[in-house]
Design a protein around this motif. Structure first.
Motif, PDB file in Angstrom:
ATOM      1  N   ASP A 164       0.840  -1.188   0.000  1.00 45.08           N
ATOM      2  CA  ASP A 164       0.000   0.000   0.000  1.00 45.08           C
ATOM      3  C   ASP A 164       0.885   1.252   0.000  1.00 45.08           C
ATOM      4  OD1 ASP A 164      -1.573   2.154   0.669  1.00 45.08           O
ATOM      5  OD2 ASP A 164      -2.484   1.231   2.441  1.00 45.08           O
ATOM      6  N   ILE A 165       0.903   1.957  -1.114  1.00 47.88           N
ATOM      7  CA  ILE A 165       1.819   3.086  -1.270  1.00 47.88           C
ATOM      8  C   ILE A 165       1.484   4.202  -0.278  1.00 47.88           C
ATOM      9  CG2 ILE A 165       0.470   4.097  -3.163  1.00 47.88           C
ATOM     10  CD1 ILE A 165       4.317   4.249  -2.751  1.00 47.88           C
ATOM     11  N   ASP A 166       0.200   4.355   0.055  1.00 45.69           N
ATOM     12  CA  ASP A 166      -0.156   5.413   1.007  1.00 45.69           C
ATOM     13  C   ASP A 166       0.427   5.108   2.389  1.00 45.69           C
ATOM     14  OD1 ASP A 166      -1.633   7.054  -0.738  1.00 45.69           O
ATOM     15  OD2 ASP A 166      -3.312   5.661  -0.625  1.00 45.69           O
ATOM     16  N   GLU A 167       0.383   3.823   2.754  1.00 45.67           N
ATOM     17  CA  GLU A 167       0.973   3.423   4.027  1.00 45.67           C
ATOM     18  C   GLU A 167       2.490   3.654   3.999  1.00 45.67           C
ATOM     19  OE1 GLU A 167      -0.150   0.030   6.968  1.00 45.67           O
ATOM     20  OE2 GLU A 167       1.019  -0.895   5.367  1.00 45.67           O
ATOM     21  N   ALA A 168       3.097   3.315   2.860  1.00 44.43           N
ATOM     22  CA  ALA A 168       4.547   3.486   2.719  1.00 44.43           C
ATOM     23  C   ALA A 168       4.929   4.955   2.904  1.00 44.43           C
ATOM     24  CB  ALA A 168       5.010   2.980   1.353  1.00 44.43           C
ATOM     25  N   ILE A 169       4.161   5.830   2.248  1.00 46.42           N
ATOM     26  CA  ILE A 169       4.439   7.271   2.289  1.00 46.42           C
ATOM     27  C   ILE A 169       4.245   7.806   3.714  1.00 46.42           C
ATOM     28  CG2 ILE A 169       3.574   9.505   1.498  1.00 46.42           C
ATOM     29  CD1 ILE A 169       4.884   8.232  -0.780  1.00 46.42           C
ATOM     30  N   LYS A 170       3.214   7.263   4.373  1.00 51.29           N
ATOM     31  CA  LYS A 170       2.899   7.753   5.706  1.00 51.29           C
ATOM     32  C   LYS A 170       3.937   7.316   6.740  1.00 51.29           C
ATOM     33  CE  LYS A 170      -0.650   7.630   9.290  1.00 51.29           C
ATOM     34  NZ  LYS A 170      -2.021   7.256   9.635  1.00 51.29           N
ATOM     35  N   LEU A 171       4.378   6.062   6.633  1.00 50.26           N
ATOM     36  CA  LEU A 171       5.210   5.500   7.694  1.00 50.26           C
ATOM     37  C   LEU A 171       6.710   5.597   7.428  1.00 50.26           C
ATOM     38  CD1 LEU A 171       3.252   2.240   8.587  1.00 50.26           C
ATOM     39  CD2 LEU A 171       3.039   4.509   9.598  1.00 50.26           C
ATOM     40  N   GLY A 172       7.090   5.634   6.150  1.00 52.23           N
ATOM     41  CA  GLY A 172       8.509   5.484   5.845  1.00 52.23           C
ATOM     42  C   GLY A 172       9.330   6.736   6.090  1.00 52.23           C
ATOM     43  N   ASP A 173      10.498   6.563   6.719  1.00 55.88           N
ATOM     44  CA  ASP A 173      11.506   7.612   6.641  1.00 55.88           C
ATOM     45  C   ASP A 173      12.136   7.544   5.265  1.00 55.88           C
ATOM     46  OD1 ASP A 173      11.381   8.578   9.373  1.00 55.88           O
ATOM     47  OD2 ASP A 173      12.184   6.617   9.927  1.00 55.88           O
ATOM     48  N   ARG A 174      12.288   6.310   4.811  1.00 57.06           N
ATOM     49  CA  ARG A 174      12.751   6.069   3.455  1.00 57.06           C
ATOM     50  C   ARG A 174      11.892   4.989   2.834  1.00 57.06           C
ATOM     51  NH1 ARG A 174      18.401   6.674   2.337  1.00 57.06           N
ATOM     52  NH2 ARG A 174      18.655   4.444   2.134  1.00 57.06           N
ATOM     53  N   VAL A 175      11.612   5.168   1.535  1.00 58.79           N
ATOM     54  CA  VAL A 175      10.737   4.231   0.846  1.00 58.79           C
ATOM     55  C   VAL A 175      11.489   3.626  -0.328  1.00 58.79           C
ATOM     56  CG1 VAL A 175       8.597   3.972  -0.462  1.00 58.79           C
ATOM     57  CG2 VAL A 175       8.679   5.512   1.517  1.00 58.79           C
ATOM     58  N   ALA A 176      11.542   2.285  -0.349  1.00 55.56           N
ATOM     59  CA  ALA A 176      12.160   1.586  -1.470  1.00 55.56           C
ATOM     60  C   ALA A 176      11.044   0.990  -2.310  1.00 55.56           C
ATOM     61  CB  ALA A 176      13.085   0.489  -0.969  1.00 55.56           C
ATOM     62  N   VAL A 177      10.901   1.473  -3.540  1.00 52.62           N
ATOM     63  CA  VAL A 177       9.873   0.928  -4.434  1.00 52.62           C
ATOM     64  C   VAL A 177      10.506  -0.215  -5.227  1.00 52.62           C
ATOM     65  CG1 VAL A 177       8.221   1.433  -6.268  1.00 52.62           C
ATOM     66  CG2 VAL A 177       8.853   3.221  -4.629  1.00 52.62           C
ATOM     67  N   LEU A 178       9.898  -1.399  -5.096  1.00 50.36           N
ATOM     68  CA  LEU A 178      10.404  -2.569  -5.814  1.00 50.36           C
ATOM     69  C   LEU A 178       9.501  -2.875  -6.990  1.00 50.36           C
ATOM     70  CD1 LEU A 178      11.263  -5.051  -2.895  1.00 50.36           C
ATOM     71  CD2 LEU A 178      12.744  -3.368  -3.981  1.00 50.36           C
ATOM     72  N   ARG A 179      10.092  -3.402  -8.050  1.00 50.64           N
ATOM     73  CA  ARG A 179       9.263  -3.906  -9.149  1.00 50.64           C
ATOM     74  C   ARG A 179       9.459  -5.415  -9.233  1.00 50.64           C
ATOM     75  NH1 ARG A 179      10.452  -0.473 -13.557  1.00 50.64           N
ATOM     76  NH2 ARG A 179      12.407   0.487 -12.900  1.00 50.64           N
ATOM     77  N   ALA A 180       8.611  -6.072 -10.021  1.00 44.04           N
ATOM     78  CA  ALA A 180       8.628  -7.537 -10.097  1.00 44.04           C
ATOM     79  C   ALA A 180      10.058  -8.058 -10.242  1.00 44.04           C
ATOM     80  CB  ALA A 180       7.769  -8.009 -11.255  1.00 44.04           C
ATOM     81  N   GLY A 181      10.333  -9.142  -9.586  1.00 40.11           N
ATOM     82  CA  GLY A 181      11.660  -9.738  -9.641  1.00 40.11           C
ATOM     83  C   GLY A 181      12.591  -9.144  -8.611  1.00 40.11           C
ATOM     84  N   GLY A 182      12.042  -8.400  -7.666  1.00 34.91           N
ATOM     85  CA  GLY A 182      12.857  -7.851  -6.591  1.00 34.91           C
ATOM     86  C   GLY A 182      13.878  -6.833  -7.068  1.00 34.91           C
ATOM     87  N   HIS A 183      13.537  -6.093  -8.115  1.00 34.58           N
ATOM     88  CA  HIS A 183      14.438  -5.023  -8.558  1.00 34.58           C
ATOM     89  C   HIS A 183      14.069  -3.734  -7.852  1.00 34.58           C
ATOM     90  CE1 HIS A 183      16.337  -7.258 -11.787  1.00 34.58           C
ATOM     91  NE2 HIS A 183      15.155  -7.755 -12.068  1.00 34.58           N
ATOM     92  N   LEU A 184      15.078  -3.030  -7.370  1.00 37.66           N
ATOM     93  CA  LEU A 184      14.830  -1.749  -6.726  1.00 37.66           C
ATOM     94  C   LEU A 184      14.605  -0.694  -7.799  1.00 37.66           C
ATOM     95  CD1 LEU A 184      14.750  -0.193  -4.078  1.00 37.66           C
ATOM     96  CD2 LEU A 184      17.203   0.173  -4.304  1.00 37.66           C
TER      97      LEU A 184
END
Ligand SMILES: Nc1ncnc2c1ncn2[C@@H]1O[C@H](COP(=O)(O)OP(=O)(O)O)[C@@H](O)[C@H]1O
Ligand SMILES: [Mg+2]
Lengths: 215, 372
Positions: free
Chosen positions: B195-215
């Motif tokens: 949930d991107i909204d949760e990520a934005i709310k809670l993260g000091d830093r946010v790592a967005v991953l795409r399929a295959g575990g790529h950053l």
């Protein structure tokens, strides 16, 4: 009912032996089925082998097993150990699947969190998986207990005394009363085993009743 | 600090769950791994406490290579919270919380005392101690899950979608309390969510991953919203990015417009006297705003049910987003501003907020470039 009055002491003795011959294998069988059930659960390839293999054991006619065991083990034909071993085999046959399914009923996230908290395998089995499998294992144990009480009576045919001896006795003398008393005693005994297992299970699983009152 | 150094996980069936993942989760901060389902978040998390062994690369905790550490010891030093809490159904709440201390060999009394302390810490009544998990709601179980993870005071916490299975209202509460708790404790946290909204709310830093575990991108939330590195990240962030980014910008000392207010029970004449452009703000005895009312419609002394409830209220110095929203949501077009006690201090118009936003530069393209 004079026969019953005259033989109360004998019947009591036969009942105690019946309890012994059906009960001890129940406990032995459970202890053997626990690791086997765990293996069946742990190694996917072993599951069908163990379940079908132990399941087949149950199809061996009891009379044949009682007669064969002394030859296979070199025990005396009248030795009650033959009956104990045979009944243990039947118990294992019924319980391996039960144990495997009981362990399988433990929610995956519970196992995961136990592992994540640093439980090692044996301790996790003893203090998380086994307690949670108790309701399922207990259900299987009740079936095995009733089955044992019933099958043990066949051992009268090879001369090992217990309540089944009342059947052979009545048959030999064409006399109905011992047979009726024997049947009633067996049913009562089965109910006793069932009640005992049920009671112990309730004691071991207070958490099972916890959810009922609320929400 | 947790450091992934070219970490990969390839399953025997050929699935590349995680591929050459490199990033750092700084000490005392919340690093969120976010991405679509199946992109390798859980796998990445579980490689940290070695519930899953990497097929390549190394994971460091501070200056220790986790692959050289004893598995069990490693895990007992890391708190772990999962989606359905995974509490032990056969143990009481207090016994659940005391799990790791007991595994570490604390005596029962000390472990229980600690468990009770944590029960309170996560906002649950002491009366819950002897209950079983089935007697708690999903949200309460999740709090117990957090308490259990904190019991032995581990420096590192791993959280896998811990708030995803509860309803939105409870989720928001749990998130707020989690932030408050982290404010006190300052753990090194890796938090997984889809949930991107949760990520934005809670993260000091946010790592967005795409399929295959790529950053795809790693940045703080404000930067991420302002500068998504590619279409994938932009789409994943979703719409309203410009507006949401305002959440991370504090507001300056706006010069607010003073308003005449009226209390409940004010007469039509009083309301008409205080109104400006037809609207007047009603406040309680502590000057806390209750709602707007159209003075022309006041025919009898003002009662609570006559008030317009639509407008939001913003705190002075709070995020620009809240200030703008207060103005946009106000029926009078005048945004209600309060102080830290919640007392009314003045109003502001949307154009004044926008003027401030236009003055500001966008978050700089500093050294936050994605390391993907
Ligand atoms: N034991 C496994 N064998 C094969 N593939 C797996 C296994 N476990 C997970 N995967 C695959 O790895 C990928 C990443 O899974 P996961 O880390 O659970 O994703 P996420 O948590 O981001 O939803 C998925 O495509 C999943 O199907
Ligand atoms: Mg996942």
């Amino acid at each position: 009912m004079t026969w019953l009055g005259d033989h109360l002491g004998d019947i009591l003795g036969l009942t105690v032996r019946h309890i012994y011959l059906a009960g001890v294998p129940l406990i032995l069988g459970l202890f053997i089925a626990l690791p086997l059930g765990w293996l069946a659960r742990r190694y996917k390839g072993l599951y069908p082998v163990l379940i079908i293999g132990t399941g087949l054991l149950y199809t061996i006619p009891s009379l044949a097993l009682f007669i064969m065991l002394p030859f296979l083990l070199g025990t005396k034909i009248l030795d009650p150990i033959n009956v104990i071993i045979a009944m243990t085999i039947y118990t294992v046959a019924l319980l391996v699947r039960t144990v495997a399914d009981g362990l399988g009923s433990v929610p995956e996230e519970v196992n995961q969190s136990a592992t994540a908290m640093g439980y090692q395998r044996v301790r996790r089995f003893m203090s998380v998986e086994l307690p949670l499998a108790v309701p399922v294992i207990s259900a299987g144990l009740r079936v095995a207990a009733v089955s044992n009480v019933s099958i043990v009576s066949v051992a009268a045919l090879i001369g090992v005394e217990q309540l089944g001896s009342l059947f052979t006795d009545g048959f030999d003398r064409a006399f109905l009363e011992p047979i009726i008393v024997g049947v009633i005693s067996c049913v009562a005994l089965a109910l006793l085993f069932d009640g005992a297992i049920l009671g112990l299970t309730r004691l071991a699983t207070p958490w099972q009743r916890a959810g009922e009152g609320s929400s | 600090m947790i450091r992934f150094d070219s970490v990969s996980k390839h399953y025997p069936d050929g699935t590349k769950a995680v591929d050459e993942l490199t990033f750092e989760a700084p000490t005392g901060q919340i690093t969120v791994l976010v991405g679509p389902s199946g992109c390798g978040k859980t796998t990445s998390l579980r490689m940290i406490n070695r519930m899953i062994e990497p097929s390549g690369g190394r994971i460091w905790i501070d200056d220790q290579d986790t692959s050289t550490m004893d598995e069990t010891e490693l895990r007992r030093g890391i708190g772990y919270v999962i989606q359905h809490a995974g509490l032990f159904p056969h143990r009481t709440i207090v016994a659940n919380i005391a799990t790791v201390p007991r595994l570490l060999g604390w005596n029962r009394a000390r472990a229980e005392a600690r468990a009770l302390e944590l029960l309170e810490r996560v906002g649950l009544p002491a009366g819950f101690a002897r209950r079983y998990p089935a007697q708690l709601s999903g949200g309460e179980q999740q709090r117990v899950g957090v308490a259990r993870a904190l019991a032995a005071d581990p420096p590192v916490m791993l959280m896998d979608e811990p708030f995803s299975a509860v309803d939105p209202v409870v989720r928001e509460q749990l998130q707020d309390e989690f932030l408050r708790l982290q404010g006190d404790l300052g753990k090194t946290i890796v938090f997984v969510t889809h949930d991107i909204d949760e990520a934005i709310k809670l993260g000091d830093r946010v790592a967005v991953l795409r399929a295959g575990g790529h950053l795809a991108q790693l940045a703080d939330p404000a930067y991420l919203l302002a500068h998504p590195v590619d279409d994938f990240v932009a789409d994943f962030l979703g719409k309203d990015r410009g507006y949401r980014a305002l959440s991370f910008q504090g507001s300056p000392a706006f010069s607010l417009t003073q308003e005449q207010t009226v209390p409940l029970g004010a007469t039509p004449a009083q309301a008409a006297g205080a109104a400006r452009d037809g609207w007047v703000l009603v406040v309680d005895a502590s000057r806390r705003p209750l709602g707007w009312i159209e003075s022309g419609r006041v025919k009898s002394p003002i009662k609570p049910e006559m008030l317009h409830r639509g407008g939001t209220v913003a705190t002075v110095g709070g995020p620009l987003r809240n200030v703008l929203d207060a103005a946009l949501s106000s029926p009078s077009r005048r945004g209600v501003m309060v102080d830290d006690e919640g007392a009314f201090v003045g109003t502001i118009r949307a154009h004044e907020v926008l003027a401030e936003i236009e003055e500001r530069a966008r978050p700089e393209l500093e050294d936050q470039e994605a390391r993907a």
